[in-house]
Write a protein that holds these residues in place. Structure first.
Motif, short mmCIF file in Angstrom:
data_model
loop_
_atom_site.label_atom_id
_atom_site.label_comp_id
_atom_site.label_asym_id
_atom_site.label_seq_id
_atom_site.Cartn_x
_atom_site.Cartn_y
_atom_site.Cartn_z
N LEU A 279 22.55 15.67 1.20
CA LEU A 279 22.74 13.99 1.32
C LEU A 279 21.40 13.50 1.59
CD1 LEU A 279 25.45 14.38 4.37
CD2 LEU A 279 25.90 13.90 2.15
N VAL A 280 21.41 12.37 0.87
CA VAL A 280 20.08 11.43 1.27
C VAL A 280 20.70 10.17 1.58
CG1 VAL A 280 18.56 12.62 -0.50
CG2 VAL A 280 20.33 10.97 -1.41
N GLY B 291 13.15 20.09 -0.19
CA GLY B 291 13.65 20.60 1.35
C GLY B 291 15.05 20.51 1.57
N THR B 292 15.16 20.46 2.94
CA THR B 292 16.62 20.60 3.27
C THR B 292 17.03 18.79 3.72
OG1 THR B 292 16.17 20.63 5.58
CG2 THR B 292 16.41 22.77 4.48
N THR B 293 18.39 18.86 3.68
CA THR B 293 18.89 17.79 4.28
C THR B 293 18.68 17.56 5.64
OG1 THR B 293 20.73 17.58 2.75
CG2 THR B 293 21.12 16.45 4.51
N LEU B 294 18.58 18.24 6.43
CA LEU B 294 18.35 18.05 7.79
C LEU B 294 16.93 17.66 8.02
CD1 LEU B 294 19.50 18.19 10.77
CD2 LEU B 294 18.71 20.79 11.03
N ASP B 295 16.12 18.41 7.40
CA ASP B 295 14.62 17.93 7.64
C ASP B 295 14.47 16.26 6.99
OD1 ASP B 295 11.73 18.28 7.88
OD2 ASP B 295 11.89 17.97 5.95
N TYR B 296 15.08 16.22 6.08
CA TYR B 296 15.03 14.77 5.37
C TYR B 296 15.63 13.74 6.57
CZ TYR B 296 16.91 10.84 2.66
OH TYR B 296 17.01 9.60 2.18
N ALA B 297 16.66 14.05 7.45
CA ALA B 297 17.38 13.21 8.22
C ALA B 297 16.32 13.10 9.45
CB ALA B 297 18.71 13.64 8.56
N HIS B 298 15.96 14.17 10.03
CA HIS B 298 14.88 14.09 11.04
C HIS B 298 13.57 13.35 10.80
CE1 HIS B 298 16.92 16.39 14.11
NE2 HIS B 298 17.34 17.38 13.37
N GLU C 176 12.80 -7.66 -15.73
CA GLU C 176 13.32 -8.38 -14.53
C GLU C 176 12.29 -8.73 -13.66
OE1 GLU C 176 17.99 -6.81 -13.98
OE2 GLU C 176 16.35 -6.05 -12.78
N TRP C 177 11.26 -7.88 -13.52
CA TRP C 177 10.18 -8.07 -12.72
C TRP C 177 9.11 -8.93 -13.17
CZ3 TRP C 177 5.27 -4.97 -13.43
CH2 TRP C 177 4.25 -5.21 -12.45
N GLY C 178 8.85 -8.72 -14.68
CA GLY C 178 8.22 -9.45 -15.47
C GLY C 178 6.66 -9.34 -15.60
N GLY C 179 5.99 -8.74 -14.44
CA GLY C 179 4.63 -8.63 -14.32
C GLY C 179 3.83 -10.00 -14.28
N ALA C 180 4.23 -10.95 -13.68
CA ALA C 180 3.75 -11.86 -13.46
C ALA C 180 3.21 -12.38 -12.11
CB ALA C 180 4.53 -13.34 -13.44
N GLY C 181 3.69 -11.38 -10.99
CA GLY C 181 3.15 -11.37 -9.63
C GLY C 181 3.08 -9.90 -9.30
N ASP C 182 2.72 -9.83 -8.09
CA ASP C 182 2.60 -8.38 -7.30
C ASP C 182 4.02 -7.82 -7.22
OD1 ASP C 182 -0.07 -8.79 -6.90
OD2 ASP C 182 0.07 -8.96 -4.85
N LEU C 183 4.23 -6.49 -7.28
CA LEU C 183 5.42 -5.73 -7.24
C LEU C 183 5.71 -5.54 -5.69
CD1 LEU C 183 7.90 -4.16 -8.35
CD2 LEU C 183 6.28 -2.27 -8.81
N TRP C 184 7.02 -5.84 -5.15
CA TRP C 184 7.38 -5.44 -3.77
C TRP C 184 8.49 -4.37 -3.94
CZ3 TRP C 184 5.24 -6.97 0.76
CH2 TRP C 184 4.06 -8.11 0.40
N ILE C 185 8.26 -3.20 -3.30
CA ILE C 185 9.59 -2.20 -3.12
C ILE C 185 10.00 -2.17 -1.66
CG2 ILE C 185 9.81 -0.02 -3.50
CD1 ILE C 185 7.66 0.24 -5.62
N PHE C 186 11.33 -2.18 -1.52
CA PHE C 186 11.93 -1.89 -0.09
C PHE C 186 12.20 -0.42 -0.06
CE2 PHE C 186 15.56 -1.96 2.57
CZ PHE C 186 15.16 -2.49 3.65
N GLY C 187 11.68 0.13 0.91
CA GLY C 187 11.89 1.50 1.57
C GLY C 187 12.69 1.48 2.75
N TYR C 188 13.70 2.62 2.79
CA TYR C 188 14.72 2.45 3.74
C TYR C 188 14.87 3.91 4.27
CZ TYR C 188 17.93 3.37 -0.03
OH TYR C 188 18.56 3.94 -1.19
N GLY C 189 14.28 4.88 3.30
CA GLY C 189 14.59 6.30 3.53
C GLY C 189 13.34 7.26 3.59
N LEU D 263 22.44 6.86 12.62
CA LEU D 263 21.70 8.13 12.42
C LEU D 263 21.51 8.70 13.97
CD1 LEU D 263 20.06 10.06 10.91
CD2 LEU D 263 17.95 8.51 11.00
N GLU D 264 21.13 8.00 14.95
CA GLU D 264 20.74 8.66 16.24
C GLU D 264 22.11 9.38 16.66
OE1 GLU D 264 19.70 5.29 18.77
OE2 GLU D 264 17.85 5.13 17.68
N ARG D 265 23.28 8.42 16.38
CA ARG D 265 24.43 9.43 16.81
C ARG D 265 24.67 10.55 16.09
NH1 ARG D 265 26.43 3.84 17.15
NH2 ARG D 265 27.21 3.91 15.10
#
Length: 201
Positions: A78-79, A166-173, A24-37, A189-191
């Motif tokens: 959890l992640v 590591g722990t889920t708690l550390d991951y969330a923090h 699907e990427w094809g390699g014709a251009g740069d690769l973009w990756i979306f990070g949210y965690g 997440l704040e709540r």
């Protein structure tokens, strides 16, 4: 070895999903990756550029069972996952075309060991224009989707769950801290973290 100590097995073939993404990427251009965690604070790959980005139609939620990275088969952690609906602020990373395939093959064992996520190419809005980036989303039909969790369940998981990273708690923090560093607010997440703090977790 007892059945309870055996590692979980993929429901799908991770290698086949990787090949699909590469095509699907094809390699014709740069690769973009979306990070949210954790990709925001520990991408684990070389990139040429990063930008704040927003995707519509998906939101970040701490509602995916983790049986390797932040928990075990016996005590799942959890992640974060991208679930449909709403919007999500995160970061996009640009990988030069020449390194794109190598980065995907490097990233796959971390993000897709059980082929739980549904990799998707999402339109990401940035201050320098839109980009098409790979994101790891989750179906609510997946057995790894937690559904609604109670306060007591979150507190128990945060108190008990730990995996190879590591722990889920550390991951969330850590995720919360990095989002704040990039001036990104995640009120859900704040709540959750405030609720746990108020209850003495």
């Amino acid at each position: 070895m007892s059945m309870t100590s055996e590692p979980p097995k993929p429901l799908r073939d991770p290698a086949a999903l990787l090949e699909k993404v590469l095509q699907e990427w094809g390699g014709a251009g740069d690769l973009w990756i979306f990070g949210y965690g954790s990709l925001i604070w520990r991408p684990g790959f070389e990139f040429a550029e990063q930008r704040r980005a927003k995707v519509h139609g998906w939101h970040r939620a701490l509602k995916m069972w983790s049986r390797i990275n932040r928990g075990t088969a016996q005590r799942p952690g959890l992640v974060f996952a991208l679930l449909s609906g709403g919007s999500c602020h995160g970061m996009v990373f640009r990988v030069p075309r020449e390194q794109g395939e190598a980065v995907l093959r490097q990233l796959w064992p971390r993000e897709m060991p059980l082929a739980t996520y549904d990799p998707r190419w999402l339109a990401c809005q940035t201050s320098h224009g839109p980009v098409r980036a790979l994101a790891f989303t989750l179906s609510r039909k997946s057995p790894s989707h937690t559904g609604l969790l109670t306060e007591a369940e979150y507190r128990r998981i945060f108190a008990e769950a730990s995996g190879i990273y590591g722990t889920t708690l550390d991951y969330a923090h850590r995720t919360h801290e990095e989002l704040r560093r990039h001036e990104i607010r995640d009120r859900a997440l704040e709540r959750l973290l405030k609720l746990l703090q108020d209850r003495g977790s």
